[in-house]
Motif scaffolding. Structure first.
Motif, short mmCIF file in Angstrom:
data_model
loop_
_atom_site.label_atom_id
_atom_site.label_comp_id
_atom_site.label_asym_id
_atom_site.label_seq_id
_atom_site.Cartn_x
_atom_site.Cartn_y
_atom_site.Cartn_z
N UNK A 11 70.39 35.75 1.64
CA UNK A 11 71.48 36.59 2.16
C UNK A 11 71.95 37.59 1.09
N UNK A 12 72.08 37.14 -0.14
CA UNK A 12 72.58 37.99 -1.21
C UNK A 12 71.46 38.66 -2.02
N UNK A 13 70.22 38.37 -1.66
CA UNK A 13 69.07 38.96 -2.36
C UNK A 13 69.13 38.68 -3.86
N UNK A 14 69.29 37.38 -4.20
CA UNK A 14 69.35 36.97 -5.60
C UNK A 14 68.29 35.91 -5.86
N UNK A 15 68.01 35.68 -7.14
CA UNK A 15 66.97 34.72 -7.50
C UNK A 15 67.31 34.05 -8.83
N UNK A 16 66.45 33.11 -9.23
CA UNK A 16 66.54 32.38 -10.51
C UNK A 16 67.94 31.85 -10.80
N UNK A 17 68.52 31.03 -9.90
CA UNK A 17 69.87 30.52 -10.14
C UNK A 17 69.91 29.52 -11.30
N UNK A 18 70.94 29.64 -12.11
CA UNK A 18 71.18 28.71 -13.21
C UNK A 18 72.64 28.24 -13.11
N UNK A 19 72.83 26.95 -12.89
CA UNK A 19 74.18 26.40 -12.75
C UNK A 19 74.93 26.54 -14.07
N UNK A 20 76.11 27.19 -14.02
CA UNK A 20 76.88 27.41 -15.25
C UNK A 20 78.26 26.76 -15.20
N UNK A 21 78.73 26.40 -14.00
CA UNK A 21 80.05 25.78 -13.90
C UNK A 21 80.16 25.00 -12.61
N UNK A 22 80.88 23.88 -12.67
CA UNK A 22 81.17 23.10 -11.47
C UNK A 22 82.59 22.58 -11.59
N UNK A 23 83.39 22.84 -10.57
CA UNK A 23 84.78 22.39 -10.54
C UNK A 23 84.98 21.49 -9.34
N UNK A 24 86.21 21.08 -9.12
CA UNK A 24 86.51 20.21 -7.99
C UNK A 24 86.31 20.92 -6.66
N UNK A 25 86.33 22.27 -6.67
CA UNK A 25 86.26 22.98 -5.40
C UNK A 25 85.04 23.88 -5.26
N UNK A 26 84.28 24.12 -6.34
CA UNK A 26 83.18 25.09 -6.22
C UNK A 26 82.14 24.90 -7.32
N UNK A 27 80.98 25.54 -7.11
CA UNK A 27 79.94 25.64 -8.12
C UNK A 27 79.65 27.11 -8.38
N UNK A 28 79.26 27.43 -9.60
CA UNK A 28 78.94 28.82 -9.96
C UNK A 28 77.57 28.85 -10.63
N UNK A 29 76.74 29.76 -10.18
CA UNK A 29 75.42 29.97 -10.77
C UNK A 29 75.31 31.39 -11.33
N UNK A 30 74.60 31.52 -12.42
CA UNK A 30 74.18 32.85 -12.87
C UNK A 30 72.87 33.15 -12.18
N UNK A 31 72.79 34.32 -11.55
CA UNK A 31 71.61 34.66 -10.76
C UNK A 31 71.12 36.06 -11.14
N UNK A 32 69.90 36.32 -10.80
CA UNK A 32 69.32 37.66 -10.98
C UNK A 32 69.59 38.45 -9.70
N UNK A 33 70.17 39.65 -9.88
CA UNK A 33 70.48 40.50 -8.74
C UNK A 33 70.03 41.91 -9.08
N UNK A 34 68.98 42.36 -8.41
CA UNK A 34 68.41 43.65 -8.75
C UNK A 34 67.89 43.63 -10.18
#
Length: 277
Positions: A11-34
């Motif tokens: 959907x977001x046209x992204x790739x190579x996700x790397x998990x960088x943060x996880x909290x009680x309510x969400x997860x965050x990945x660094x991804x390649x975009x363009x």
């Protein structure tokens, strides 16, 4: 879940996700975009819990101190990547005054677009306030701590009653929610609420994590009040009052309806005293 769902990557046209943060309510990945990098945030609850309004707030304030929103979907958002460091990192390196000056500057940029949105939640309507007003005391809670919470309730009501017209606020503006990015120091992870300016800077008095001795130093609190009060257009005593109120709100939120003990009760007493409450 170590990787975001495939449909979201597509959907977001992204790739190579790397998990960088996880909290009680969400997860965050660094991804390649363009040709560059982006941050992909996926909330555990598609409603985004108490950050749904914050996503809209940030989207409207890109360029005024807020992270650039690239795309949104139900329960997810794609944002510009902020390399850092955070202002919290600066404090932990011994650069507290510099970090505070940057934080005040970010707040001013965010407040430069004060307009509210339809049905904006007021500070007084947040779950924090409801939790403080309804908080019950466990039998073993000391008289001193009961008195501090009671005093904080009265102080918050007074501050809200005497505050000017509300503006759009970040709602969770503290050192570790501001990072250095391609457009300078940039805020993220907003709650998106409406209220008086000093509420936005009040949380900084009890932050960042990893600097507990500094946070508990009355001299530091006075320095922050002297720096933040002109930015928030209030007196130093009022700024310290808002700091005390925010500590009380955080205590009540953690208590889950019944206060038995809390590590920040001593901090609350300190701020109440400094504020002359």
């Amino acid at each position: 879940m170590t990787e975001p769902p495939r449909w979201l990557l597509d959907r977001f046209a992204v790739s190579t996700p790397e998990l960088v943060a996880e909290t009680a309510i969400a997860r965050v990945w660094r991804v390649r975009h363009g040709a560059g990098l982006a941050a992909l945030k996926l909330w555990h609850d598609p409603s985004m819990v108490n950050e749904a309004d914050g996503v809209g707030y940030l989207a409207e304030r890109a360029g005024q101190g807020a992270v650039q929103m690239i795309a949104r979907a139900e329960g997810a958002a794609l944002m510009e990547w902020l390399d850092g460091p955070s202002l919290g990192d600066l404090v932990r390196e011994g650069r507290d005054r510099e970090a505070a000056e940057h934080l005040a500057a970010v707040a001013r940029r965010l407040w430069s677009q004060p307009a509210l949105w339809p049905n904006a939640r007021q500070v007084s309507e947040t779950d924090w306030c409801r939790a403080l007003y309804a908080l019950e005391f466990a039998p073993g809670l000391s008289t001193t701590h009961r008195a501090a919470i009671t005093q904080a309730r009265a102080l918050l009501r007074q501050l809200l009653a005497e505050a000017g017209a509300p503006i759009a606020l970040h709602g969770d503006l503290h050192h570790d929610n501001v990072k250095l990015g391609p457009r300078g120091w940039t805020a993220f992870d907003a709650k998106g609420i409406a209220g008086p300016r000093p509420f936005d800077l009040a949380n900084a008095f009890r932050n960042p994590r990893g600097a507990e001795a500094l946070v508990a130093d009355p001299a530091r609190a006075l320095r922050l009040a002297a720096l933040f009060a002109p930015a928030a257009e209030v007196s130093e005593a009022e700024m310290l009052g808002w700091a005390a109120a925010k500590v009380a709100l955080s205590i009540s939120w953690r208590a889950g309806g019944r206060l038995e003990a809390d590590a920040e009760l001593g901090l609350l007493a300190m701020f109440l005293k400094l504020a002359g409450a």
